[in-house]
Design an enzyme around this catalytic site. Structure first.
Site, PDB file in Angstrom:
ATOM      1  N   ARG A  94      39.289  45.824  92.401  1.00 36.28           N
ATOM      2  CA  ARG A  94      38.964  46.273  91.066  1.00 36.28           C
ATOM      3  C   ARG A  94      39.238  47.955  91.058  1.00 36.28           C
ATOM      4  NH1 ARG A  94      34.689  41.953  91.700  1.00 36.28           N
ATOM      5  NH2 ARG A  94      34.857  40.748  89.779  1.00 36.28           N
ATOM      6  N   GLU A 105      41.540  35.256  81.648  1.00 39.55           N
ATOM      7  CA  GLU A 105      40.121  35.423  81.368  1.00 39.55           C
ATOM      8  C   GLU A 105      39.551  35.431  80.139  1.00 39.55           C
ATOM      9  OE1 GLU A 105      38.872  38.966  83.520  1.00 39.55           O
ATOM     10  OE2 GLU A 105      40.459  40.197  82.761  1.00 39.55           O
ATOM     11  N   HIS A 120      28.598  43.620  86.923  1.00 39.56           N
ATOM     12  CA  HIS A 120      29.454  44.252  87.944  1.00 39.56           C
ATOM     13  C   HIS A 120      28.284  44.739  89.156  1.00 39.56           C
ATOM     14  CE1 HIS A 120      32.505  43.777  85.228  1.00 39.56           C
ATOM     15  NE2 HIS A 120      33.227  43.484  86.447  1.00 39.56           N
ATOM     16  N   ARG A 164      44.195  45.212  90.668  1.00 40.33           N
ATOM     17  CA  ARG A 164      44.099  45.007  89.138  1.00 40.33           C
ATOM     18  C   ARG A 164      44.231  46.580  88.670  1.00 40.33           C
ATOM     19  NH1 ARG A 164      38.760  42.324  87.001  1.00 40.33           N
ATOM     20  NH2 ARG A 164      37.731  43.997  87.624  1.00 40.33           N
ATOM     21  N   ASN A 172      34.483  35.046  85.322  1.00 41.83           N
ATOM     22  CA  ASN A 172      33.065  35.663  84.710  1.00 41.83           C
ATOM     23  C   ASN A 172      33.468  36.032  83.289  1.00 41.83           C
ATOM     24  OD1 ASN A 172      32.869  35.897  87.465  1.00 41.83           O
ATOM     25  ND2 ASN A 172      33.354  37.849  87.660  1.00 41.83           N
ATOM     26  N   ASP A 173      34.478  36.633  83.030  1.00 42.21           N
ATOM     27  CA  ASP A 173      34.934  36.788  81.711  1.00 42.21           C
ATOM     28  C   ASP A 173      35.294  35.597  80.765  1.00 42.21           C
ATOM     29  OD1 ASP A 173      34.472  39.630  80.652  1.00 42.21           O
ATOM     30  OD2 ASP A 173      36.138  40.046  82.212  1.00 42.21           O
ATOM     31  N   CYS A 233      39.822  34.330  90.907  1.00 49.46           N
ATOM     32  CA  CYS A 233      38.830  35.409  91.540  1.00 49.46           C
ATOM     33  C   CYS A 233      37.726  35.742  90.817  1.00 49.46           C
ATOM     34  CB  CYS A 233      39.932  36.555  91.397  1.00 49.46           C
ATOM     35  SG  CYS A 233      40.152  37.171  89.717  1.00 49.46           S
ATOM     36  N   ARG A 240      27.877  38.428  79.121  1.00 51.04           N
ATOM     37  CA  ARG A 240      27.505  38.256  80.456  1.00 51.04           C
ATOM     38  C   ARG A 240      26.474  39.068  80.841  1.00 51.04           C
ATOM     39  NH1 ARG A 240      33.144  40.080  83.442  1.00 51.04           N
ATOM     40  NH2 ARG A 240      31.888  40.621  85.393  1.00 51.04           N
TER      41      ARG A 240
HETATM   42  C1  PEP Z   1      36.351  38.070  85.911  1.00 52.83           C
HETATM   43  O1  PEP Z   1      35.985  38.244  84.780  1.00 52.83           O
HETATM   44  O2  PEP Z   1      35.993  36.824  86.385  1.00 52.83           O
HETATM   45  C2  PEP Z   1      36.890  39.164  86.950  1.00 52.83           C
HETATM   46  C3  PEP Z   1      37.198  38.751  88.044  1.00 52.83           C
HETATM   47  O3  PEP Z   1      36.802  40.284  86.418  1.00 52.83           O
HETATM   48  P1  PEP Z   1      35.468  41.152  86.251  1.00 52.83           P
HETATM   49  O4  PEP Z   1      34.174  40.501  86.844  1.00 52.83           O
HETATM   50  O5  PEP Z   1      35.563  42.459  86.980  1.00 52.83           O
HETATM   51  O6  PEP Z   1      35.420  41.663  84.856  1.00 52.83           O
HETATM   52 MG    MG Z   2      36.978  40.326  83.893  1.00 50.23          MG
END
Ligand code: PEP
Ligand code: MG
Length: 537
Positions: A293, A427, A188, A329, A450-451, A498, A461
């Site tokens: 977020r 995700e 993040h 979210r 990402n997740d 996203c 990650r």
């Molecule tokens: C993701 O996981 O792709 C996402 C957008 O949420 P975050 O990166 O905040 O976990």
């Molecule tokens: Mg996520």
């Protein structure tokens, strides 16, 4: 000249002075002091410095977010000059012969407890302000504080690692780039650097002696160049001018549609973590906010944000977007996003543990507060609510039932709530595999790549040791996206992306052919993605 090679997580070039940022110890130790006058002088010097800092922060905040929101620093200034608080600190030093840090910590705790005991949201917030002020004072006394007032414009922050809340609290006006020794591309902190439109490097070695030196951050080649020679400096100044020229050219895409060459539409939204990102989304002509977020409302605080506090932030986001959609979210705390006051016990596998919707469903009061704040704000713009980390149908049903209860409660209190779309994040592989079922109970999908990459490839990650395996381009991840899109469309709901992959302009064409309806990217990537879209069929 010295060159440290790292890995870029956001392109761009920055030239500025380095500040090696060290995380301070928060522990305050009681010491007996013999020279009381000297200790009082030390306290006075720290207080003057703090007052200067708060005045500068107030002025910076006025120009960044306007007078109303900057009032928080004005309020801090009033506490910093409060005679009762100051006299209590001085009295302890004089009578008990203790060090100023200890006296400040005790006096702060005393007044914070007094405010907290008053059953009123406003007073409880003041307790947090008192703690903020005494923490700042202690940090100055311990000599572990970055003096924001003395920081030059374009400062290059070099650190071991930065937590998301530390990054959030950095003065955006002054920071030119981030360089960290640890870090991962979809951590993040990296995401925040991108949203701040700053060149950022991770996994970059450095030595503390570079503090204060002139440097170049090359966010394209991924290097930190310390004490550049004249020729290198000239070369990079030229490149910087070209970068700025490119950015100006991109601005000519403002106002144009999010259409491919053959006229297919894929809307481009922006991701946001705070109000400043909203302004940047508007400047970059985003169609709306595709991912707000909300956990950043909770991070970097001493205690839970109240319903009123959250309502004001969500309302502001909606108002600033002037009718464009804002997808907020619900709280996605846990894993790398930690707020100590949640009291989450350390876990062996936090990414698989107590986080996001799991926390919200187990702490109904916490969720209720956020949902009430969101639904109260809904009449100030076009709100959509999105639930993160969904794995099962039951979770969606439970989350929607909580929202329904909050809505009913508000309506009984006489507060009209307009209809709000409720979607989910895809995700986890579980959500992908049952996306046909989830689509029947959701108004939209947003794929968190990402997740989704982390869980599909079983690669943490956050762990730089396995970073090379974190590959969102892996066919398994792309097929997950494709299947999700297919199931969403079969049920007649839209699907977006996203996660960070949405801004990968090399994939824009592929997303278009999968039928992705929208992507949500960091504000600075809206126009580059529009450019890529307009160059694809
Ligand atoms: C993701 O996981 O792709 C996402 C957008 O949420 P975050 O990166 O905040 O976990
Ligand atoms: Mg996520």
């Amino acid at each position: 000249m010295e060159i440290y090679q790292g890995k870029s997580v956001f392109a761009g070039i920055a030239i500025g002075k380095i500040l090696v940022w060290k995380r301070g110890e928060r522990e305050v130790v009681r010491r007996d002091v013999e020279d009381v006058d000297r200790e009082l002088r030390r306290l006075s010097a720290a207080l003057s410095r703090m007052t200067r800092q708060l005045k500068t922060l107030y002025q910076t905040a006025v120009s960044a977010v306007g007078e109303r929101d900057a009032m928080i620093f004005d309020g801090h200034l009033a506490i910093a000059e409060d005679p009762a608080l100051l006299e209590r600190i001085r009295g302890m030093i004089r009578e008990q012969h203790v060090n100023a840090e200890y006296a400040a910590a005790q006096a702060g705790a005393h007044y914070a407890a007094l405010f907290e005991a008053i059953p009123d949201d406003y007073m409880r917030e003041r307790a947090g302000d008192v703690r903020d002020i005494t923490d700042r004072l202690i940090a100055i006394l311990q000599g572990r504080q970055v003096d924001e007032a003395a920081m030059e414009q374009g400062t290059i922050i070099v650190a071991e690692d930065l937590t998301p809340s530390e990054t959030m609290q950095m003065n955006r006006e002054k920071v030119g780039a981030f360089v960290v020794r640890l870090g991962a591309p979809t951590s993040h902190t990296a995401i925040l650097a991108r949203s701040m439109n700053l060149p950022a490097l991770i996994q970059t070695p450095y030595e503390n002696r570079i503090d204060g030196h002139l440097a170049i951050v090359d966010g394209i080649g991924g290097s930190l160049i310390v004490d550049p020679d004249e020729e290198t400096l000239r070369d990079y100044r030229g490149r910087l001018r070209k970068e700025q020229e490119k950015a100006r050219l991109l601005l000519s895409l403002k106002g144009l549609g999010n259409l491919s060459r053959s006229g297919r539409r894929m809307e481009i939204y922006a991701n946001a973590a705070c109000i400043e990102d909203i302004d940047s989304a508007l400047q970059n002509d985003a169609h709306g906010i595709g991912l707000f977020r909300s956990e950043f409302v909770y991070l970097g605080k001493e205690t839970y944000p109240t319903e009123e506090e959250q309502f004001r932030i969500y309302r502001e986001a909606l108002q600033r977007m002037e009718g464009r959609e804002v997808v907020i979210r619900t709280l996605d705390i846990g894993a790398d996003k930690k707020a100590p006051y949640f009291g989450i016990a350390p876990e062996a596998n936090p990414a698989l543990g107590y986080r996001a919707i799991r926390i919200c469903l187990q702490e109904p009061e916490l969720f209720r507060t956020q949902l009430r704040a969101l639904l109260r704000a809904a009449s100030y713009g076009r709100l959509a609510i999105m639930y993160p980390m969904i794995c099962t149908l039951e979770e969606v049903r439970a989350a929607r039932a909580c929202a329904c209860r909050a809505r009913r409660e508000l309506e009984e209190e006489g507060c009209a709530v307009p209809s709000v779309r409720e979607g989910i994040m895809i995700e986890t592989p579980a959500a992908v595999m049952i996306s046909d079922l989830l689509a029947k109970e959701s108004d939209f999908f947003s794929i968190g790549t990402n997740d989704l990459t982390q869980y599909t490839l079983a690669v943490d990650r956050q762990n730089d040791k396995v970073n090379a395996l974190f590959d969102p381009h892996n066919e398994s991840v792309l097929r997950m996206i494709e299947l999700t899109a297919k199931n969403a469309h079969a049920a007649g709901i839209p699907v977006g992306i996203c996660g960070e992959l949405g801004s990968d302009t090399g994939l824009t064409g592929r997303f278009l052919s999968m039928g992705i309806d929208e992507v949500s990217v960091s504000p600075a990537m809206v126009l580059p993605v529009r450019k890529a879209l307009r160059e694809n069929d």
